[in-house]
Scaffold this motif. Structure first.
Motif, PDB file in Angstrom:
ATOM      1  N   GLY A  46      44.158 -73.311  -4.555  1.00  0.00           N
ATOM      2  CA  GLY A  46      45.653 -73.343  -4.576  1.00  0.00           C
ATOM      3  C   GLY A  46      46.463 -72.568  -3.677  1.00  0.00           C
ATOM      4  O   GLY A  46      47.378 -71.696  -4.303  1.00  0.00           O
ATOM      5  N   VAL A  47      45.286 -71.010  -4.083  1.00  0.00           N
ATOM      6  CA  VAL A  47      45.683 -69.660  -4.195  1.00  0.00           C
ATOM      7  C   VAL A  47      45.609 -68.793  -1.957  1.00  0.00           C
ATOM      8  O   VAL A  47      45.977 -67.362  -2.528  1.00  0.00           O
ATOM      9  CB  VAL A  47      45.069 -68.616  -4.738  1.00  0.00           C
ATOM     10  N   GLY A  48      45.078 -69.919  -1.727  1.00  0.00           N
ATOM     11  CA  GLY A  48      44.895 -69.236  -0.773  1.00  0.00           C
ATOM     12  C   GLY A  48      46.542 -68.794   0.271  1.00  0.00           C
ATOM     13  O   GLY A  48      47.036 -67.178   0.818  1.00  0.00           O
ATOM     14  N   PRO A  49      47.618 -68.792   0.266  1.00  0.00           N
ATOM     15  CA  PRO A  49      48.957 -68.445   0.718  1.00  0.00           C
ATOM     16  C   PRO A  49      48.783 -67.195  -0.817  1.00  0.00           C
ATOM     17  O   PRO A  49      49.861 -66.590   0.521  1.00  0.00           O
ATOM     18  CB  PRO A  49      49.978 -70.005   0.728  1.00  0.00           C
ATOM     19  N   MET A  50      49.036 -67.671  -1.200  1.00  0.00           N
ATOM     20  CA  MET A  50      49.513 -65.922  -2.365  1.00  0.00           C
ATOM     21  C   MET A  50      48.488 -65.185  -1.572  1.00  0.00           C
ATOM     22  O   MET A  50      48.629 -64.182  -1.392  1.00  0.00           O
ATOM     23  CB  MET A  50      49.275 -66.360  -3.607  1.00  0.00           C
ATOM     24  N   ALA A  51      46.644 -65.448  -1.627  1.00  0.00           N
ATOM     25  CA  ALA A  51      46.366 -64.148  -0.959  1.00  0.00           C
ATOM     26  C   ALA A  51      46.868 -63.859   0.591  1.00  0.00           C
ATOM     27  O   ALA A  51      46.734 -62.425   0.434  1.00  0.00           O
ATOM     28  CB  ALA A  51      44.958 -64.769  -0.829  1.00  0.00           C
ATOM     29  N   LEU A  52      47.192 -64.545   1.039  1.00  0.00           N
ATOM     30  CA  LEU A  52      47.716 -64.394   2.074  1.00  0.00           C
ATOM     31  C   LEU A  52      48.615 -63.412   2.389  1.00  0.00           C
ATOM     32  O   LEU A  52      49.384 -62.230   3.386  1.00  0.00           O
ATOM     33  CB  LEU A  52      47.648 -65.456   3.162  1.00  0.00           C
ATOM     34  N   TYR A  70      42.570 -47.870   7.561  1.00  0.00           N
ATOM     35  CA  TYR A  70      42.327 -49.470   5.898  1.00  0.00           C
ATOM     36  C   TYR A  70      41.270 -50.896   7.492  1.00  0.00           C
ATOM     37  O   TYR A  70      42.028 -50.614   8.761  1.00  0.00           O
ATOM     38  CB  TYR A  70      42.993 -50.466   5.629  1.00  0.00           C
ATOM     39  N   ALA A  71      40.662 -51.151   6.579  1.00  0.00           N
ATOM     40  CA  ALA A  71      40.255 -52.881   7.174  1.00  0.00           C
ATOM     41  C   ALA A  71      40.706 -54.199   6.801  1.00  0.00           C
ATOM     42  O   ALA A  71      40.589 -53.656   5.536  1.00  0.00           O
ATOM     43  CB  ALA A  71      38.734 -52.357   7.480  1.00  0.00           C
ATOM     44  N   VAL A  72      40.641 -54.939   7.389  1.00  0.00           N
ATOM     45  CA  VAL A  72      40.576 -56.585   6.463  1.00  0.00           C
ATOM     46  C   VAL A  72      39.055 -56.844   7.217  1.00  0.00           C
ATOM     47  O   VAL A  72      38.437 -57.136   8.099  1.00  0.00           O
ATOM     48  CB  VAL A  72      41.683 -56.959   7.038  1.00  0.00           C
ATOM     49  N   LEU A  73      38.553 -57.799   6.115  1.00  0.00           N
ATOM     50  CA  LEU A  73      37.295 -58.575   6.480  1.00  0.00           C
ATOM     51  C   LEU A  73      37.622 -59.824   5.837  1.00  0.00           C
ATOM     52  O   LEU A  73      38.709 -60.271   4.715  1.00  0.00           O
ATOM     53  CB  LEU A  73      36.172 -58.145   5.703  1.00  0.00           C
ATOM     54  N   ALA A  74      36.602 -60.383   5.796  1.00  0.00           N
ATOM     55  CA  ALA A  74      36.764 -62.247   6.227  1.00  0.00           C
ATOM     56  C   ALA A  74      35.429 -63.036   5.833  1.00  0.00           C
ATOM     57  O   ALA A  74      34.767 -62.738   6.207  1.00  0.00           O
ATOM     58  CB  ALA A  74      37.379 -63.381   6.457  1.00  0.00           C
ATOM     59  N   PHE A  96      52.379 -51.754  10.095  1.00  0.00           N
ATOM     60  CA  PHE A  96      51.939 -53.196  10.202  1.00  0.00           C
ATOM     61  C   PHE A  96      53.264 -53.686  10.293  1.00  0.00           C
ATOM     62  O   PHE A  96      53.720 -53.765   9.222  1.00  0.00           O
ATOM     63  CB  PHE A  96      51.088 -52.863   9.097  1.00  0.00           C
ATOM     64  N   GLY A  97      53.208 -54.776  11.054  1.00  0.00           N
ATOM     65  CA  GLY A  97      54.539 -55.574  11.263  1.00  0.00           C
ATOM     66  C   GLY A  97      53.701 -56.976  11.684  1.00  0.00           C
ATOM     67  O   GLY A  97      52.690 -57.190  11.097  1.00  0.00           O
ATOM     68  N   TRP A  98      54.508 -57.665  11.709  1.00  0.00           N
ATOM     69  CA  TRP A  98      54.410 -59.341  12.011  1.00  0.00           C
ATOM     70  C   TRP A  98      53.227 -59.555  13.560  1.00  0.00           C
ATOM     71  O   TRP A  98      52.487 -60.111  13.571  1.00  0.00           O
ATOM     72  CB  TRP A  98      55.691 -59.841  12.778  1.00  0.00           C
ATOM     73  N   GLU A  99      53.183 -58.566  14.377  1.00  0.00           N
ATOM     74  CA  GLU A  99      52.370 -58.217  15.490  1.00  0.00           C
ATOM     75  C   GLU A  99      51.223 -57.905  14.517  1.00  0.00           C
ATOM     76  O   GLU A  99      50.395 -58.661  15.834  1.00  0.00           O
ATOM     77  CB  GLU A  99      52.808 -57.416  16.465  1.00  0.00           C
ATOM     78  N   GLN A 100      51.512 -57.114  14.067  1.00  0.00           N
ATOM     79  CA  GLN A 100      50.225 -57.088  13.888  1.00  0.00           C
ATOM     80  C   GLN A 100      48.481 -58.443  12.618  1.00  0.00           C
ATOM     81  O   GLN A 100      47.712 -58.323  12.095  1.00  0.00           O
ATOM     82  CB  GLN A 100      49.196 -55.259  12.911  1.00  0.00           C
ATOM     83  N   ALA A 101      49.947 -58.680  11.536  1.00  0.00           N
ATOM     84  CA  ALA A 101      49.670 -59.660  11.041  1.00  0.00           C
ATOM     85  C   ALA A 101      49.449 -61.469  11.491  1.00  0.00           C
ATOM     86  O   ALA A 101      48.790 -61.558  10.681  1.00  0.00           O
ATOM     87  CB  ALA A 101      51.053 -59.606   9.823  1.00  0.00           C
ATOM     88  N   ARG A 102      50.296 -61.123  12.270  1.00  0.00           N
ATOM     89  CA  ARG A 102      49.505 -62.621  13.401  1.00  0.00           C
ATOM     90  C   ARG A 102      48.370 -62.861  13.671  1.00  0.00           C
ATOM     91  O   ARG A 102      47.910 -64.037  12.842  1.00  0.00           O
ATOM     92  CB  ARG A 102      50.677 -62.717  14.401  1.00  0.00           C
ATOM     93  N   PRO A 103      47.838 -62.376  13.814  1.00  0.00           N
ATOM     94  CA  PRO A 103      45.865 -62.574  14.166  1.00  0.00           C
ATOM     95  C   PRO A 103      45.505 -62.659  12.966  1.00  0.00           C
ATOM     96  O   PRO A 103      44.390 -63.250  13.039  1.00  0.00           O
ATOM     97  CB  PRO A 103      45.233 -61.508  15.330  1.00  0.00           C
ATOM     98  N   LEU A 105      46.688 -64.131  10.017  1.00  0.00           N
ATOM     99  CA  LEU A 105      47.132 -65.072   9.064  1.00  0.00           C
ATOM    100  C   LEU A 105      46.936 -66.263   9.511  1.00  0.00           C
ATOM    101  O   LEU A 105      45.803 -67.735   9.019  1.00  0.00           O
ATOM    102  CB  LEU A 105      48.685 -65.128   9.317  1.00  0.00           C
ATOM    103  N   THR A 106      45.782 -65.969  11.241  1.00  0.00           N
ATOM    104  CA  THR A 106      45.659 -67.049  11.974  1.00  0.00           C
ATOM    105  C   THR A 106      44.048 -67.380  11.932  1.00  0.00           C
ATOM    106  O   THR A 106      43.188 -68.251  12.359  1.00  0.00           O
ATOM    107  CB  THR A 106      45.985 -67.155  13.770  1.00  0.00           C
ATOM    108  N   GLU A 107      43.385 -66.030  11.269  1.00  0.00           N
ATOM    109  CA  GLU A 107      41.861 -65.815  11.331  1.00  0.00           C
ATOM    110  C   GLU A 107      41.533 -66.922   9.853  1.00  0.00           C
ATOM    111  O   GLU A 107      40.623 -67.451   9.588  1.00  0.00           O
ATOM    112  CB  GLU A 107      41.417 -64.769  11.600  1.00  0.00           C
ATOM    113  N   PHE A 108      42.560 -66.856   8.935  1.00  0.00           N
ATOM    114  CA  PHE A 108      42.327 -67.514   7.474  1.00  0.00           C
ATOM    115  C   PHE A 108      43.475 -69.128   7.459  1.00  0.00           C
ATOM    116  O   PHE A 108      44.057 -69.139   7.164  1.00  0.00           O
ATOM    117  CB  PHE A 108      42.821 -66.028   6.950  1.00  0.00           C
ATOM    118  N   THR A 109      41.803 -69.986   7.857  1.00  0.00           N
ATOM    119  CA  THR A 109      41.491 -71.349   7.578  1.00  0.00           C
ATOM    120  C   THR A 109      41.462 -71.665   6.411  1.00  0.00           C
ATOM    121  O   THR A 109      42.124 -73.072   6.039  1.00  0.00           O
ATOM    122  CB  THR A 109      41.051 -71.891   8.343  1.00  0.00           C
TER     123      THR A 109
END
Length: 151
Positions: A46-52, A70-74, A96-103, A105-109
């Motif tokens: 149950g730590v997924g939402p907190m990680a995002l 900076y970069a983000v890896l999954a 860094f705003g909603w436009e950069q965060a949206r893709p 957040l959708t990648e992390f399932t």
């Protein structure tokens, strides 16, 4: 003439506030944030939402503080994925705003799973990040300039 140019640049005021942010920051860090996208750890605990949420806050803070690249890896699936690439001339480096965060957040399932993910995912992610750092270092050396003015 020396006094006229600063006077015009400061919108006809006698202050030097316009000089404050003209000097480039000397921070040229290269930071990679990696998040586990596997089902076992992130969803079942149950730590997924907190990680995002933490990812968004950290990316906003790095953009606001102008830390550099900076970069983000999954990782957690068969192969790790680069979600935000490492590079100086990218949109997320300035803000860094909603436009950069949206893709992101959708990648992390938090549904990824493979037979070897528990044994190989972290090691594969470390190899990928090492190769990305090496690519960036060679690109910087080719340009012969600092990261801010490079590619």
């Amino acid at each position: 003439m020396r006094r006229v140019i600063p006077f015009i640049a400061s919108n006809y005021r006698r202050d030097k506030i316009w000089l404050r942010r003209t000097k480039p920051s000397k921070r040229e860090y290269q930071i990679m944030v990696a998040i586990d996208n596997s089902r076992t750890i992130m969803q079942e605990c149950g730590v997924g939402p907190m990680a995002l949420q933490t990812l968004c806050i950290v990316c906003q803070a790095m953009a606001q503080l102008d830390v550099g690249e900076y970069a983000v890896l999954a990782f957690g699936s068969a192969k790790p994925k680069v979600l935000l690439p490492l590079g100086a001339g990218q949109q997320h480096a300035a803000s860094f705003g909603w436009e950069q965060a949206r893709p992101l957040l959708t990648e992390f399932t938090f549904e990824e799973e493979s037979a070897e993910s528990h044994n190989r995912s972290f090691a594969d992610m470390m190899q990928l990040s090492s190769s990305l750092f090496d690519e960036r270092r060679t690109a910087r050396a080719r340009c012969g300039r600092s990261l801010r003015s490079c590619c």
